[in-house]
Design a protein around this motif. Structure first.
Motif, short mmCIF file in Angstrom:
data_model
loop_
_atom_site.label_atom_id
_atom_site.label_comp_id
_atom_site.label_asym_id
_atom_site.label_seq_id
_atom_site.Cartn_x
_atom_site.Cartn_y
_atom_site.Cartn_z
N LEU A 162 -21.95 33.33 -10.95
CA LEU A 162 -22.01 34.62 -10.27
C LEU A 162 -22.89 34.58 -9.03
O LEU A 162 -22.69 35.34 -8.09
CB LEU A 162 -22.52 35.69 -11.25
CG LEU A 162 -21.55 36.07 -12.38
CD1 LEU A 162 -22.24 36.97 -13.39
CD2 LEU A 162 -20.31 36.74 -11.82
N SER A 163 -23.88 33.69 -9.06
CA SER A 163 -24.77 33.56 -7.90
C SER A 163 -24.30 32.50 -6.91
O SER A 163 -24.98 32.19 -5.95
CB SER A 163 -26.19 33.23 -8.36
OG SER A 163 -26.22 31.99 -9.04
N GLY A 164 -23.12 31.93 -7.19
CA GLY A 164 -22.58 30.91 -6.29
C GLY A 164 -23.30 29.58 -6.38
O GLY A 164 -23.29 28.80 -5.42
N GLN A 165 -23.93 29.29 -7.54
CA GLN A 165 -24.72 28.06 -7.70
C GLN A 165 -24.10 27.12 -8.73
O GLN A 165 -24.81 26.42 -9.44
CB GLN A 165 -26.15 28.40 -8.11
CG GLN A 165 -26.90 29.22 -7.07
CD GLN A 165 -28.31 29.56 -7.53
OE1 GLN A 165 -28.68 29.33 -8.68
NE2 GLN A 165 -29.10 30.13 -6.64
N THR A 166 -22.79 27.12 -8.86
CA THR A 166 -22.14 26.21 -9.79
C THR A 166 -22.45 24.77 -9.41
O THR A 166 -22.33 24.38 -8.25
CB THR A 166 -20.62 26.43 -9.78
OG1 THR A 166 -20.37 27.80 -10.13
CG2 THR A 166 -19.94 25.53 -10.79
N VAL A 167 -22.88 23.99 -10.40
CA VAL A 167 -23.34 22.62 -10.15
C VAL A 167 -22.37 21.64 -10.78
O VAL A 167 -22.00 21.77 -11.95
CB VAL A 167 -24.76 22.41 -10.71
CG1 VAL A 167 -25.22 20.98 -10.47
CG2 VAL A 167 -25.73 23.39 -10.07
N GLU A 168 -21.97 20.65 -10.02
CA GLU A 168 -21.13 19.57 -10.52
C GLU A 168 -21.68 18.25 -10.03
O GLU A 168 -22.43 18.19 -9.06
CB GLU A 168 -19.68 19.75 -10.06
CG GLU A 168 -19.01 21.01 -10.61
CD GLU A 168 -17.58 21.14 -10.13
OE1 GLU A 168 -17.20 20.40 -9.19
OE2 GLU A 168 -16.85 21.98 -10.69
N GLY A 169 -21.31 17.18 -10.71
CA GLY A 169 -21.75 15.86 -10.28
C GLY A 169 -21.99 14.93 -11.45
O GLY A 169 -21.48 15.15 -12.55
N ARG A 170 -22.80 13.93 -11.22
CA ARG A 170 -23.05 12.90 -12.22
C ARG A 170 -24.50 12.45 -12.12
O ARG A 170 -25.03 12.27 -11.02
CB ARG A 170 -22.12 11.71 -11.96
CG ARG A 170 -22.28 10.54 -12.92
CD ARG A 170 -21.42 9.39 -12.47
NE ARG A 170 -21.50 8.22 -13.33
CZ ARG A 170 -21.10 7.00 -12.98
NH1 ARG A 170 -20.57 6.81 -11.77
NH2 ARG A 170 -21.21 6.00 -13.82
N ILE A 171 -25.15 12.31 -13.27
CA ILE A 171 -26.53 11.81 -13.33
C ILE A 171 -26.55 10.59 -14.23
O ILE A 171 -26.11 10.64 -15.39
CB ILE A 171 -27.50 12.87 -13.86
CG1 ILE A 171 -27.51 14.11 -12.97
CG2 ILE A 171 -28.92 12.29 -13.95
CD1 ILE A 171 -28.42 15.21 -13.47
N ARG A 172 -27.06 9.48 -13.70
CA ARG A 172 -27.18 8.24 -14.48
C ARG A 172 -28.64 8.09 -14.90
O ARG A 172 -29.50 7.82 -14.07
CB ARG A 172 -26.70 7.05 -13.65
CG ARG A 172 -25.23 7.19 -13.21
CD ARG A 172 -24.88 6.16 -12.15
NE ARG A 172 -25.69 6.32 -10.94
CZ ARG A 172 -25.66 5.49 -9.91
NH1 ARG A 172 -24.87 4.42 -9.93
NH2 ARG A 172 -26.43 5.71 -8.86
N LEU A 173 -28.88 8.29 -16.19
CA LEU A 173 -30.24 8.33 -16.74
C LEU A 173 -30.52 7.09 -17.56
O LEU A 173 -29.72 6.71 -18.41
CB LEU A 173 -30.40 9.59 -17.61
CG LEU A 173 -31.67 9.72 -18.44
CD1 LEU A 173 -32.90 9.84 -17.55
CD2 LEU A 173 -31.55 10.93 -19.37
#
Length: 371
Positions: A162-173
Motif C-alpha cells: 500500500l505504501s509502494g514499498q514492495t521488495v523483491e530480490g535475492r539475498i545470499r546469506l
C-alpha cells in the motif's frame, strides 16, 4: 369473541416487542455491540428474516432469527485472530521463554503472559507448556505457528504494498554452523513470510570457506569469526560460551579432563585450553569433530566436556558446569557481520534480515560495535 381475540393478538405483539427490545439492550451493553449492530444492519436484509439479533460466544458471532422456535441460527461468523496476540505467541515460541519475549517486544512479562492466555482462551486449546528448556509448543501450538507466521507476514507485506514499498530480490546469506542451528531457522521463516518476494539462499560452512565465498562474490552477507575472515566486519559483538557436559557427568580432579573439541583451526579450542591452563587444570582431547551435531551427541554420551553457545545447549540432556564444579570462567567468543561490496544495512530486505537474526541471537544493541 372477535374483540377478545383481537385484544389477545395485540397483547402478544406488544410482549414480543418488549422481548426484542430487551434482547437488543442486552446486546448493546456488551463490548461487541458496535460490531454486532453493523453486522445486523448489513446482514439481516440479505437473509430475509423479520427479526434478527446477534449472539457472540468465545469463537464465533452468530446471527439468529428471534422468531424461530429452535433459535434459528442462520449464519456463523468466525472471529479474526488478533495480530498482537499472534505476535506475542510467535516471539515467545522463538525465544523459548516469556521473559525473553517480553524484552524483545518491549513489554512487561505480565503483559505478554496475559496476551498468551487471551489467545489460548480465544482458540480454546493450550498452545504453550513449560518444559525443562523453557516454554515448549504443544501439538496445537505447532499447528498454529506456521499460520501465525503467514498472517503476520501478510500484514507486513500488505503495508509495504500500500505504501509502494514492495521488495523483491535475492539475498545470499552465509553463516557458521554454531549460529545457523538452534532456533534461528524460525527467525528466517519469519523473514521469509514478511518478504515473500525475496529469495533467501543460505550457506552453512566454516569461517574460512565463508571468507572465500564472500571475496569471490558468491555471498552477500556473512556471519562468522572475525579472526578467520579476511575483510573487516561492519558490526561485531561477543557471546559467552558455556562449559557443558552430560547430565550426571562428574569431572575427577586426579585425572585429565576429557575435552570434546572442534576439529581444525577453531579459535574456540585455543580459548578453551587457555582457560584450563590458567587454573592449571590438566586436560586431554577425547574427541574432535567438525560437525556440531556430532559434538552434541558426544556430550550427551558422556564422553567429555565441551564449550557451546547457549542456543546450542540441549537442556534436557546436558548440564552447564560452573566454577563450583571446578571449572574456570568460560571464555567469550567474538562474531562479526560482513557485507559484500555494494551491500549495506540501509537496504530494506537486508536490514530486516539482520534485525531478525539479531533478535533471535538476543544481541543487546549496546554490545554491537561498528567497525
Amino acid at each position: 369473541m372477535l374483540r377478545q381475540t383481537a385484544r389477545y393478538t395485540w397483547i402478544e405483539r406488544k410482549r414480543r416487542q418488549r422481548d426484542r427490545s430487551s434482547e437488543q439492550n442486552s446486546a448493546a451493553s456488551r463490548p461487541e455491540a458496535a460490531c454486532c449492530s453493523q453486522l445486523s444492519l448489513l446482514s439481516a436484509p440479505s437473509l430475509d428474516v423479520p427479526h434478527c439479533f446477534l449472539r457472540r460466544d468465545s469463537k464465533a458471532i452468530e446471527l439468529r432469527n428471534s422468531d424461530s422456535s429452535d433459535g434459528g441460527i442462520r449464519k456463523s461468523y468466525m472471529r479474526d485472530l488478533e495480530t498482537s496476540l499472534l505476535r506475542a505467541f510467535v516471539v515467545t515460541a522463538e525465544c523459548g521463554s516469556v521473559s525473553k519475549a517480553a524484552r524483545r517486544l518491549a513489554r512487561t512479562q505480565a503483559a505478554v503472559s496475559m496476551q498468551l492466555r487471551r489467545l489460548e482462551d480465544d482458540v480454546g486449546v493450550q498452545l504453550l507448556r513449560r518444559g525443562p528448556r523453557g516454554m515448549d509448543l504443544t501439538e496445537a501450538g505447532h499447528v498454529l505457528l506456521p499460520y501465525a507466521h503467514k498472517i503476520l507476514g501478510l500484514g507486513a507485506s500488505a503495508r509495504r504494498a500500500l505504501s509502494g514499498q514492495t521488495v523483491e530480490g535475492r539475498i545470499r546469506l552465509g553463516m557458521i554452523e554454531d549460529i545457523a542451528v538452534g532456533s534461528l531457522p524460525k527467525a528466517l521463516q519469519s523473514f521469509a513470510a514478511s518478504y515473500p518476494g525475496v529469495a533467501l539462499d543460505l550457506t552453512v560452512a566454516d569461517s574460512d570457506a565463508l571468507s572465500e565465498k564472500l571475496s569471490s562474490g558468491l555471498l552477500d552477507i556473512v556471519v562468522g569469526d572475525p579472526a578467520r575472515i579476511r575483510i573487516a566486519p561492519i558490526l561485531a559483538w561477543q557471546l559467552p560460551l558455556r562449559w557443558v557436559a552430560a547430565r550426571g557427568f562428574v569431572a575427577q580432579e586426579q585425572i585429565p579432563l576429557p575435552l570434546i573439541t572442534f576439529d581444525g583451526t577453531c579459535s574456540w579450542n585455543q580459548k578453551m585450553t587457555a582457560a584450563l591452563n590458567s587454573v592449571t587444570r590438566p586436560w586431554r582431547t577425547a574427541l574432535s569433530s567438525t560437525n556440531l551435531s556430532s559434538i552434541q551427541s558426544a556430550i550427551e554420551a558422556g564422553l567429555g566436556v565441551a564449550v557451546l553457545l547457549d542456543v546450542n545447549i540441549r537442556r534436557a540432556t546436558m548440564t552447564v558446569l560452573e566454577p563450583a564444579d571446578g571449572m574456570p570462567p568460560a571464555p567469550l567468543v567474538e562474531f562479526g557481520l560482513f557485507m559484500a561490496e555494494g551491500k549495506d544495512l540501509s537496504s530494506q530486505p537486508i536490514g530486516a534480515l539482520w534485525e531478525c537474526i539479531a533478535n533471535e541471537l538476543q544481541i543487546p544493541q549496546d554490545d554491537l560495535a561498528s567497525r
